[in-house]
Write an enzyme that holds these catalytic residues in place. Structure first.
Site, mmCIF file in Angstrom:
data_model
loop_
_atom_site.group_PDB
_atom_site.id
_atom_site.type_symbol
_atom_site.label_atom_id
_atom_site.label_comp_id
_atom_site.label_asym_id
_atom_site.label_seq_id
_atom_site.Cartn_x
_atom_site.Cartn_y
_atom_site.Cartn_z
ATOM 1 N N TYR A 1 0.813 -1.216 0.000
ATOM 2 C CA TYR A 1 0.000 0.000 0.000
ATOM 3 C C TYR A 1 0.846 1.265 0.000
ATOM 4 C CZ TYR A 1 -4.450 -2.351 0.367
ATOM 5 O OH TYR A 1 -5.552 -3.097 0.096
ATOM 6 N N TYR B 1 -14.229 -4.632 4.561
ATOM 7 C CA TYR B 1 -12.893 -5.038 4.095
ATOM 8 C C TYR B 1 -12.628 -6.463 4.577
ATOM 9 C CZ TYR B 1 -7.944 -5.480 3.323
ATOM 10 O OH TYR B 1 -6.717 -5.941 2.896
ATOM 11 N N LYS C 1 -4.535 -11.931 12.310
ATOM 12 C CA LYS C 1 -4.016 -10.767 13.035
ATOM 13 C C LYS C 1 -3.603 -11.094 14.484
ATOM 14 C CE LYS C 1 -5.470 -7.183 10.006
ATOM 15 N NZ LYS C 1 -6.670 -6.805 9.277
HETATM 16 C C1 LIG Z 1 -6.876 -7.280 7.773
HETATM 17 C C2 LIG Z 1 -8.171 -7.934 7.528
HETATM 18 C C3 LIG Z 1 -8.295 -9.020 6.662
HETATM 19 C C4 LIG Z 1 -7.132 -9.522 5.830
HETATM 20 O O1 LIG Z 1 -6.125 -10.048 6.626
HETATM 21 P P1 LIG Z 1 -4.628 -10.153 6.023
HETATM 22 O O2 LIG Z 1 -3.903 -10.995 7.005
HETATM 23 O O3 LIG Z 1 -4.123 -8.759 5.945
HETATM 24 O O4 LIG Z 1 -4.741 -10.800 4.685
HETATM 25 C C5 LIG Z 1 -9.517 -9.636 6.544
HETATM 26 N N1 LIG Z 1 -10.583 -9.205 7.241
HETATM 27 C C6 LIG Z 1 -10.512 -8.161 8.097
HETATM 28 C C7 LIG Z 1 -11.729 -7.742 8.854
HETATM 29 C C8 LIG Z 1 -9.320 -7.470 8.254
HETATM 30 O O5 LIG Z 1 -9.254 -6.414 9.069
#
Ligand SMILES: *Cc1c(COP(=O)(O)O)cnc(C)c1O
Length: 423
Positions: free
Chosen positions: A16, A142, A263
């Protein structure tokens, strides 16, 4: 510092980032709430390094557990083989999730956790012979950057080059008491064609930290349940305590069919994704016919070291001290949210659990909007606080180790910015 910046620029392409205009600061070390640059300057990481860190950087307990696992079994193919860290992690995680979650599928990031969830729903429909192909998602959502995840996310400047390659999605608004009936009507009209509904529960993160009420989402989920629409609850961002409860699911009265995590899963130390599902979904693939297996897998599926990191992070998360710390952060954020009401430049102040956000008031049409993100980031960084607004949305997402003093320091820097005429 300069040497690393130059060497980085010569070989690396950052996410990004417009490489011609962006800067990337060399970080050499992390400890607790801090990261340190090449000159030894510390920055309070108040965005948990893109929302992944839970207990602070370089946590010694997680480091020890990962080191032990590295010395025992670093990796093994997860087709035809299994291992203790994956079994124990699944058992412990399922015990904390809604009662209907029964099976765990491992991948290695949030986007792939979402891809697997979508594939479960679409292949399930295919195997039942009804070939439902429509997917419902929230506007401003997202779910990741791979093609499937991109398809179900909000369309914008990031997705426009790929617009023709993305599949058809029925978008509805995140729930409010006013729009609920209209959204339910859309679901009812298309129920026969809908393969699944995917949503970020309670907080839409990347879309600008937009918050909706648990009561309203629960009503929408109840309608899906009655209409037989499978629900994919994407807790990649909100999972593991961010909303004040262990999972957003803990605030909802209905249970989803599928859940996605990543995450914070490993405490932010290692990449890993998890998709969990109900027994009913699992059973629709369970057959003597090999062609009915779920067609998905990654080289690093259920990485033993990532599982070990997740188990260690879970140990820490469930400590009474950590639960108390989360509560302290929630209270502190709520207090700061009230204080922000005194500053006209802070619009739409909103808070849920440990997440606090507001919109920085910007006048349209003077080109100021386009670079407010960068100006604010630089202002905060110069003062030793890592905050990285999403456009004009400023948010504070502290790690659970953040002390009251560190939170106070962050709030003071934000107030200082709000008091300025120009940044
Ligand atoms: C960050 C995120 C993703 C994608 O996760 P990555 O590990 O960055 O591919 C999917 N869903 C939500 C809600 C997110 O915040």
């Amino acid at each position: 510092m300069q040497q690393w910046i130059a060497r980085d620029k010569a070989v690396n392409w950052h996410p990004y980032s417009q490489m011609k205009t962006s800067n990337h600061i060399p970080i050499v070390r992390g400890e607790g709430s801090y990261i340190f640059d090449g000159n030894g300057k510390g920055y309070l990481d108040m965005i948990c390094s893109w929302w992944v860190t839970l207990h602070g950087h370089a946590h010694p307990y997680i480091a020890t557990k990962v080191f032990e696992q590295l010395n025992t079994l670093e990796q093994v193919i997860f087709a035809g083989f299994t291992h203790e860290p994956a079994v124990v992690l699944s058992e412990r995680l399922l015990a904390l999730l809604p009662a209907n979650q029964e099976k765990v599928f491992y991948t290695d990031n949030g986007s792939t956790a979402v891809e697997v969830a979508l594939k479960m729903c679409i292949q399930q429909s295919y195997q039942r012979g009804n070939r439902k192909s429509k997917i419902v998602a929230f506007r401003n959502g997202y779910h990741g950057d791979t093609f499937g995840a991109m398809s179900v996310s909000a369309r914008g400047q990031w997705t426009s080059p790929f617009a023709d390659m993305l599949f058809d999605v029925l978008f509805i608004d995140a729930p409010t008491p006013e729009n609920l009936q209209a959204s339910i009507a859309v679901l009812r009209d298309h129920a026969d064609e809908i393969a699944c509904f995917i949503y970020e529960p309670l907080v839409q993160g990347a879309g600008g930290m937009l918050i909706h009420r648990a009561e309203d989402l629960s009503v929408l989920m109840r309608a899906c349940r009655q209409l037989g629409i499978p629900m994919i609850q994407d807790e990649v961002f909100v999972g593991f305590g961010r909303t004040g409860t262990l999972f957003a699911a803990d605030q909802l009265t209905e249970m989803p069919d599928i859940m996605c995590f990543s995450k914070g899963l490993t405490g932010g130390t290692m990449p890993m994704g998890i998709t969990t599902c109900t027994e009913a979904i699992y059973q629709s693939f369970y057959d003597d016919d090999k062609r009915k297996a779920l067609f998905h897998g990654h080289s690093f599926t259920a990485s033993p070291i990532a599982c070990a990191a997740s188990l260690a992070s879970l140990d820490l998360l469930l400590l009474p001290e950590t639960r108390a710390s989360i509560k302290r952060i929630v209270d502190s954020q709520a207090q700061f949210a009230r204080k922000l009401q005194d500053y006209p430049k802070a619009k739409h102040v909103r808070q849920l659990g440990t997440i606090l956000a507001f919109d920085w008031a910007v006048e349209d049409g003077n080109g100021y909007f386009s670079d407010i993100q960068q100006r604010l980031s630089m202002f905060f960084m110069e003062r030793g606080v890592l905050l990285r607004p999403l456009g004009n949305v400023v948010y504070i997402l502290p790690p659970y180790c953040a002390t009251t003093e560190q939170l106070q320091e962050t709030y003071e820097v934000v107030i200082e910015a709000l008091k300025r005429d120009r940044l």
